[in-house]
Write a protein that holds these residues in place. Structure first.
Motif, PDB file in Angstrom:
ATOM      1  N   ARG A  33       0.814  -1.219   0.000  1.00 53.00           N
ATOM      2  CA  ARG A  33       0.000   0.000   0.000  1.00 53.00           C
ATOM      3  C   ARG A  33       0.845   1.266   0.000  1.00 53.00           C
ATOM      4  NH1 ARG A  33      -1.653   2.978   4.220  1.00 53.00           N
ATOM      5  NH2 ARG A  33      -0.931   1.370   5.665  1.00 53.00           N
ATOM      6  N   ALA A  34       1.916   1.307   0.774  1.00 51.20           N
ATOM      7  CA  ALA A  34       2.720   2.526   0.890  1.00 51.20           C
ATOM      8  C   ALA A  34       4.104   2.371   0.262  1.00 51.20           C
ATOM      9  CB  ALA A  34       2.866   2.910   2.362  1.00 51.20           C
ATOM     10  N   VAL A  35       4.294   1.323  -0.558  1.00 55.36           N
ATOM     11  CA  VAL A  35       5.602   1.067  -1.162  1.00 55.36           C
ATOM     12  C   VAL A  35       5.693   1.769  -2.510  1.00 55.36           C
ATOM     13  CG1 VAL A  35       7.197  -0.703  -1.990  1.00 55.36           C
ATOM     14  CG2 VAL A  35       5.762  -1.149   0.021  1.00 55.36           C
ATOM     15  N   SER A  36       6.730   2.559  -2.699  1.00 62.38           N
ATOM     16  CA  SER A  36       6.909   3.296  -3.956  1.00 62.38           C
ATOM     17  C   SER A  36       7.091   2.341  -5.124  1.00 62.38           C
ATOM     18  CB  SER A  36       8.118   4.222  -3.851  1.00 62.38           C
ATOM     19  OG  SER A  36       7.927   5.192  -2.854  1.00 62.38           O
ATOM     20  N   LEU A  37       6.612   2.774  -6.270  1.00 62.15           N
ATOM     21  CA  LEU A  37       6.701   1.958  -7.474  1.00 62.15           C
ATOM     22  C   LEU A  37       8.154   1.749  -7.874  1.00 62.15           C
ATOM     23  CD1 LEU A  37       4.712   0.640  -9.464  1.00 62.15           C
ATOM     24  CD2 LEU A  37       4.995   2.644 -10.924  1.00 62.15           C
ATOM     25  N   SER A  38       8.459   0.564  -8.337  1.00 63.04           N
ATOM     26  CA  SER A  38       9.810   0.218  -8.771  1.00 63.04           C
ATOM     27  C   SER A  38      10.185   0.989 -10.031  1.00 63.04           C
ATOM     28  CB  SER A  38       9.893  -1.282  -9.044  1.00 63.04           C
ATOM     29  OG  SER A  38       9.301  -2.026  -7.997  1.00 63.04           O
TER      30      SER A  38
END
Length: 294
Positions: A33-38
């Motif tokens: 949910r709060a993980v930045s896009l690769s």
């Protein structure tokens, strides 16, 4: 383009492999949910494959028949609680990578089997011709190997203490292959072997190496706390050293002559893994056999 990986999970697919897949979809959406896009599609796929193992205790490439039973995903229905690794590998992950709109090649990852022996042979011949020290044998030696030997290498993908995964392009071409084993011949634990990606598919932008290595590491993490490999210390081995270092491998200082190449030297690199728990045995409700719902 989504800003967080979790954003990719907002709209659910119309079809699933089994009834547990929507619940895993939601669990992964919450995890990311709060993980930045690769930055690349390959890096995203690598993250998804590692998270898959963390959620259900099995690698996405595992051959598990009708699926993996996960009790917390059982909410009623003919295949209630069953997650389909095949659906995730062939449909779920490619869908998420496409939604991300990131640079990278289109491919799927699967385990090898005995019938793949000719394709395994072709890839390994290319490996031996390009860098025999990295492969572990020169081209004449590799050409002399028997069909039975190649069939054995194909079966590594179906072993209990070995895995061998291949990246396959949409047109069926093999782009790369990697293998792992949890009990090596010298008894020193998990070993990464056979790391090879074809030249046209190399690089972080393509993401083939990232996804293959992530799948092997995810599988090993269920059974071992670390994994090692031996790399060529010559300049030809520098790309492999950089690639594995980016994935957490560090040189141990151990070195040895390369077998069959008296003038070459190889060095050991090791990566510590976040150990994943082995899954509980599947409990299949006798009145509700696992069948596909999609």
């Amino acid at each position: 383009m989504a800003g967080r990986i979790g954003d990719l999970f907002r709209d659910e697919p119309d079809q699933w492999g089994s009834r547990g897949d929507p619940w895993l979809w939601r669990a992964l959406g919450e995890r990311f949910r709060a993980v930045s896009l690769s930055a690349t599609g390959g890096a995203l796929e690598a993250q998804l494959r590692v998270a898959f193992v963390a959620e259900i205790g099995r690698a996405m490439s595992d051959r598990v028949g009708t699926g993996v039973y996960v009790e917390r995903f059982a909410h009623g229905g003919m295949s209630s609680g069953f997650v389909s690794p095949t659906w995730w590998s062939r449909s779920g992950v490619p869908l998420l990578v496409r939604r991300a709109g990131l640079p990278g090649r289109d491919f799927t990852i699967r385990r090898t089997e005995e019938l793949d022996w000719q394709s395994v042979r072709a890839l390994r011949l290319e490996n031996a011709a390009e860098n025999p020290v990295s492969y572990g044998a020169d081209l004449p030696t590799t050409l002399a190997m028997s069909e039975d030997a190649w069939r054995t290498r194909g079966r590594r993908g179906t072993g209990t203490d070995t895995t061998s995964v291949v990246a396959v392009a949409e047109d069926g071409a093999w782009l790369g292959i990697m293998s792992g084993q949890v009990r090596s011949a010298d008894g020193a634990g998990a070993l990464l072997t056979g790391v090879f990606v074809r030249e046209r598919a190399r690089g972080r932008a393509n993401g083939v190496g990232d996804a293959l290595l992530a799948e092997v590491l995810a599988w090993v993490s269920l059974q071992a706390p670390s994994i090692r490999l031996w790399v060529d210390r010559a300049p030809e081995g520098e790309p492999a050293r950089r690639f594995t270092a980016r994935h957490g491998f560090r040189a141990t200082g151990r070195r040895r002559p390369a077998a069959g190449f008296p003038d070459a030297e190889i060095e050991e690199m090791v990566a510590l893994l976040e150990r994943q728990p082995l899954p509980e045995p599947a409990r299949i409700p006798p009145s509700r056999p696992p069948v596909s719902s999609g």
